[in-house]
Write a protein that holds these residues in place. Sequence first.
Motif, PDB file in Angstrom:
ATOM      1  N   ALA A   5       0.844  -1.194   0.000  1.00  0.00           N
ATOM      2  CA  ALA A   5       0.000   0.000   0.000  1.00  0.00           C
ATOM      3  C   ALA A   5       0.878   1.243   0.000  1.00  0.00           C
ATOM      4  O   ALA A   5       1.917   1.282   0.652  1.00  0.00           O
ATOM      5  N   PRO A   6       0.492   2.261  -0.770  1.00  0.00           N
ATOM      6  CA  PRO A   6       1.291   3.496  -0.775  1.00  0.00           C
ATOM      7  C   PRO A   6       1.252   4.158   0.590  1.00  0.00           C
ATOM      8  O   PRO A   6       0.284   4.005   1.337  1.00  0.00           O
ATOM      9  N   PRO A   7       2.306   4.880   0.956  1.00  0.00           N
ATOM     10  CA  PRO A   7       2.311   5.540   2.262  1.00  0.00           C
ATOM     11  C   PRO A   7       1.248   6.633   2.329  1.00  0.00           C
ATOM     12  O   PRO A   7       0.887   7.223   1.310  1.00  0.00           O
ATOM     13  N   VAL A   8       0.740   6.852   3.508  1.00  0.00           N
ATOM     14  CA  VAL A   8      -0.183   7.964   3.727  1.00  0.00           C
ATOM     15  C   VAL A   8       0.645   9.242   3.725  1.00  0.00           C
ATOM     16  O   VAL A   8       1.673   9.327   4.399  1.00  0.00           O
ATOM     17  N   LEU A  26       9.706  17.026  17.234  1.00  0.00           N
ATOM     18  CA  LEU A  26       8.309  16.630  17.068  1.00  0.00           C
ATOM     19  C   LEU A  26       8.165  15.631  15.919  1.00  0.00           C
ATOM     20  O   LEU A  26       7.500  14.591  16.046  1.00  0.00           O
ATOM     21  N   VAL A  27       8.784  15.953  14.788  1.00  0.00           N
ATOM     22  CA  VAL A  27       8.696  15.081  13.617  1.00  0.00           C
ATOM     23  C   VAL A  27       9.382  13.745  13.898  1.00  0.00           C
ATOM     24  O   VAL A  27       8.879  12.676  13.510  1.00  0.00           O
ATOM     25  N   LYS A  28      10.511  13.783  14.593  1.00  0.00           N
ATOM     26  CA  LYS A  28      11.204  12.529  14.925  1.00  0.00           C
ATOM     27  C   LYS A  28      10.299  11.614  15.740  1.00  0.00           C
ATOM     28  O   LYS A  28      10.203  10.401  15.468  1.00  0.00           O
ATOM     29  N   GLU A  29       9.639  12.182  16.749  1.00  0.00           N
ATOM     30  CA  GLU A  29       8.743  11.377  17.583  1.00  0.00           C
ATOM     31  C   GLU A  29       7.591  10.805  16.757  1.00  0.00           C
ATOM     32  O   GLU A  29       7.209   9.646  16.915  1.00  0.00           O
ATOM     33  N   TYR A  30       7.067  11.630  15.857  1.00  0.00           N
ATOM     34  CA  TYR A  30       5.928  11.175  15.045  1.00  0.00           C
ATOM     35  C   TYR A  30       6.321  10.042  14.099  1.00  0.00           C
ATOM     36  O   TYR A  30       5.621   9.029  14.013  1.00  0.00           O
ATOM     37  N   VAL A  31       7.440  10.201  13.388  1.00  0.00           N
ATOM     38  CA  VAL A  31       7.799   9.190  12.385  1.00  0.00           C
ATOM     39  C   VAL A  31       8.212   7.874  13.043  1.00  0.00           C
ATOM     40  O   VAL A  31       8.069   6.802  12.440  1.00  0.00           O
ATOM     41  N   LEU A  32       8.708   7.935  14.281  1.00  0.00           N
ATOM     42  CA  LEU A  32       9.005   6.687  14.991  1.00  0.00           C
ATOM     43  C   LEU A  32       7.725   5.930  15.322  1.00  0.00           C
ATOM     44  O   LEU A  32       7.690   4.695  15.284  1.00  0.00           O
ATOM     45  N   SER A  33       6.659   6.667  15.646  1.00  0.00           N
ATOM     46  CA  SER A  33       5.372   6.034  15.990  1.00  0.00           C
ATOM     47  C   SER A  33       4.556   5.697  14.753  1.00  0.00           C
ATOM     48  O   SER A  33       3.762   4.750  14.769  1.00  0.00           O
ATOM     49  N   TYR A  34       4.727   6.469  13.679  1.00  0.00           N
ATOM     50  CA  TYR A  34       3.919   6.280  12.464  1.00  0.00           C
ATOM     51  C   TYR A  34       4.830   6.233  11.238  1.00  0.00           C
ATOM     52  O   TYR A  34       4.807   7.126  10.389  1.00  0.00           O
ATOM     53  N   PRO A  35       5.656   5.185  11.123  1.00  0.00           N
ATOM     54  CA  PRO A  35       6.620   5.136  10.019  1.00  0.00           C
ATOM     55  C   PRO A  35       5.959   5.014   8.646  1.00  0.00           C
ATOM     56  O   PRO A  35       6.608   5.286   7.631  1.00  0.00           O
ATOM     57  N   TRP A 195     -12.056  16.286   6.516  1.00  0.00           N
ATOM     58  CA  TRP A 195     -12.044  14.979   7.171  1.00  0.00           C
ATOM     59  C   TRP A 195     -10.648  14.749   7.728  1.00  0.00           C
ATOM     60  O   TRP A 195      -9.641  14.866   7.021  1.00  0.00           O
ATOM     61  N   LEU A 196     -10.578  14.437   9.023  1.00  0.00           N
ATOM     62  CA  LEU A 196      -9.292  14.242   9.683  1.00  0.00           C
ATOM     63  C   LEU A 196      -8.959  12.758   9.699  1.00  0.00           C
ATOM     64  O   LEU A 196      -9.578  11.975  10.427  1.00  0.00           O
ATOM     65  N   SER A 197      -7.980  12.379   8.899  1.00  0.00           N
ATOM     66  CA  SER A 197      -7.552  10.980   8.865  1.00  0.00           C
ATOM     67  C   SER A 197      -6.921  10.619  10.209  1.00  0.00           C
ATOM     68  O   SER A 197      -6.490  11.496  10.964  1.00  0.00           O
ATOM     69  N   PRO A 198      -6.843   9.327  10.540  1.00  0.00           N
ATOM     70  CA  PRO A 198      -6.157   8.931  11.781  1.00  0.00           C
ATOM     71  C   PRO A 198      -4.731   9.472  11.858  1.00  0.00           C
ATOM     72  O   PRO A 198      -4.268   9.878  12.925  1.00  0.00           O
ATOM     73  N   ALA A 199      -4.019   9.492  10.720  1.00  0.00           N
ATOM     74  CA  ALA A 199      -2.641  10.000  10.707  1.00  0.00           C
ATOM     75  C   ALA A 199      -2.610  11.488  11.052  1.00  0.00           C
ATOM     76  O   ALA A 199      -1.745  11.940  11.818  1.00  0.00           O
ATOM     77  N   LEU A 200      -3.559  12.249  10.498  1.00  0.00           N
ATOM     78  CA  LEU A 200      -3.603  13.684  10.784  1.00  0.00           C
ATOM     79  C   LEU A 200      -4.052  13.938  12.223  1.00  0.00           C
ATOM     80  O   LEU A 200      -3.484  14.793  12.917  1.00  0.00           O
ATOM     81  N   GLN A 201      -5.032  13.183  12.689  1.00  0.00           N
ATOM     82  CA  GLN A 201      -5.460  13.313  14.084  1.00  0.00           C
ATOM     83  C   GLN A 201      -4.281  13.073  15.037  1.00  0.00           C
ATOM     84  O   GLN A 201      -4.119  13.795  16.032  1.00  0.00           O
ATOM     85  N   ALA A 202      -3.469  12.082  14.716  1.00  0.00           N
ATOM     86  CA  ALA A 202      -2.328  11.755  15.584  1.00  0.00           C
ATOM     87  C   ALA A 202      -1.305  12.886  15.587  1.00  0.00           C
ATOM     88  O   ALA A 202      -0.729  13.216  16.628  1.00  0.00           O
ATOM     89  N   PHE A 203      -1.084  13.510  14.430  1.00  0.00           N
ATOM     90  CA  PHE A 203      -0.114  14.601  14.373  1.00  0.00           C
ATOM     91  C   PHE A 203      -0.631  15.816  15.142  1.00  0.00           C
ATOM     92  O   PHE A 203       0.124  16.463  15.879  1.00  0.00           O
TER      93      PHE A 203
END
Length: 217
Positions: A5-8, A26-35, A195-203
């Motif tokens: 699947a393509p990345p979100v 902030l970005v480092k923490e996010y990409v570790l949780s949502y690679p 519409w807030l995707s789960p990825a956007l909600q998490a960020f």
Amino acid sequence: KNPTAPPVQLFIGAPESLCAEILPALVKEYVLSYPQVDLQLRFDTCQHFRNALRKGTLDMALFLDEPLKEPDLTVYSLFPEPMSLLVSPEHPFALEKTILPKDLSGQALLLTEPGCSYRLLFEGMLRQHQIQPRSVLEISSIEVLRQFAVHGLGITFLSRRAVSRELESGKLVALPWQGPDFPIHAQLAHRKDKWLSPALQAFIRLCLDRLTEQTGL
């Protein structure tokens, strides 16, 4: 095998000063949780961010601006961002006890590009007090702007966060400004009907948790 699947993708706008000082951790923490999420950062002026949010070319944006009152945007206030007029230690103003708006008449100013929210606020103050600077040099890069100020080429107007290292090392001096306040706040916004995707909600949740927490709000 099913194709991977393509990345979100998330498209985030942020002013350069916040990008340099706040976003890396902030970005480092996010990409570790949502690679699986492909973060795309865009640097621009806050006015352009408003338009991009409305067009849908940005998912969310961070602003340095006066408190936003945009009926079609959902806005979260993160923290106040103190602004300062800054000069090199060799500038004649560096030893003054008080700086008033009238003192800026005939001075060389170093400002960010047109459309920057805090430049607009600063220029509004100049017009209100009928101040005519000697010259205005526009520089779109915060890093270059800092270096021009350090080398004594004029007075600049930036957030204290953007010049924290120069202030600590004594390469820049914050002037004792006694004019109007500049009520700039860091804010987060997205289109109200988006519409807030789960990825956007998490960020968004990470921004609210980390950026309000660090300032004691």
